[in-house]
Design an enzyme around this catalytic site. Sequence first.
Site, PDB file in Angstrom:
ATOM      1  N   ARG A  58     -33.675  15.274  10.069  1.00  0.00           N
ATOM      2  CA  ARG A  58     -32.384  15.834  10.490  1.00  0.00           C
ATOM      3  C   ARG A  58     -31.648  14.923  11.458  1.00  0.00           C
ATOM      4  O   ARG A  58     -30.422  15.003  11.565  1.00  0.00           O
ATOM      5  CB  ARG A  58     -32.563  17.243  11.047  1.00  0.00           C
ATOM      6  CG  ARG A  58     -32.940  18.241   9.949  1.00  0.00           C
ATOM      7  CD  ARG A  58     -33.001  19.662  10.449  1.00  0.00           C
ATOM      8  NE  ARG A  58     -33.924  19.867  11.534  1.00  0.00           N
ATOM      9  CZ  ARG A  58     -35.164  20.334  11.397  1.00  0.00           C
ATOM     10  NH1 ARG A  58     -35.620  20.650  10.215  1.00  0.00           N
ATOM     11  NH2 ARG A  58     -35.941  20.494  12.436  1.00  0.00           N
ATOM     12  N   GLU A  95     -48.094  18.671  20.706  1.00  0.00           N
ATOM     13  CA  GLU A  95     -48.812  19.806  21.284  1.00  0.00           C
ATOM     14  C   GLU A  95     -49.856  20.365  20.322  1.00  0.00           C
ATOM     15  O   GLU A  95     -50.768  21.059  20.722  1.00  0.00           O
ATOM     16  CB  GLU A  95     -47.829  20.898  21.733  1.00  0.00           C
ATOM     17  CG  GLU A  95     -46.936  21.441  20.652  1.00  0.00           C
ATOM     18  CD  GLU A  95     -45.685  20.596  20.378  1.00  0.00           C
ATOM     19  OE1 GLU A  95     -44.898  21.020  19.528  1.00  0.00           O
ATOM     20  OE2 GLU A  95     -45.504  19.516  20.956  1.00  0.00           O
TER      21      GLU A  95
END
Length: 171
Positions: A58, A95
């Site tokens: 994107r 993460e």
Amino acid sequence: MTESELKRHIRGIPDFPKPGILFYDISTLLRNAQAWKAAMAERITPHRPQVLAGIESRGFLLAAPLALELGLGFIMLRKPRKLPGATIGLDYALEYGTDRIEMQADAIAPGQRVVLLDDLLATGGTMAAGVALLRQAGAEVPAAAAMLELTFLGGRRRLDVPVETLLTYDE
């Protein structure tokens, strides 16, 4: 166009891509080319870039048309094995695991000013890796930019460059 006017073009989609996530859909803003191009260009041009870099995928939607609008070059930071020719890459921690981004080894000249763009700044891991990869290639990175920033995730703290964002969300 003010931030509140721009936010009216962003649609929130609950439970996407998984339950508990509220996804901010920029495709509805991208339909209004004049609004987002002008707003992003205003934030980027003071950093005097020579090239814009977009993070797959994107980030390409922002960086490529803005580069064209501003008369600049555009380079892609992509997932592994997606670019032809010699590449350089960087592995980085997320993460939830690790990832890697790559760019063509000859995409920029040493010392070129490159502003990095992505659609979203969340935790900052991918954008920080993009800045590091561009520097590894010899770029000067005066800033990074994103259309949306989820400020409650603190991604800006992971970056050592100024960060320009079009819209922020605090929750």
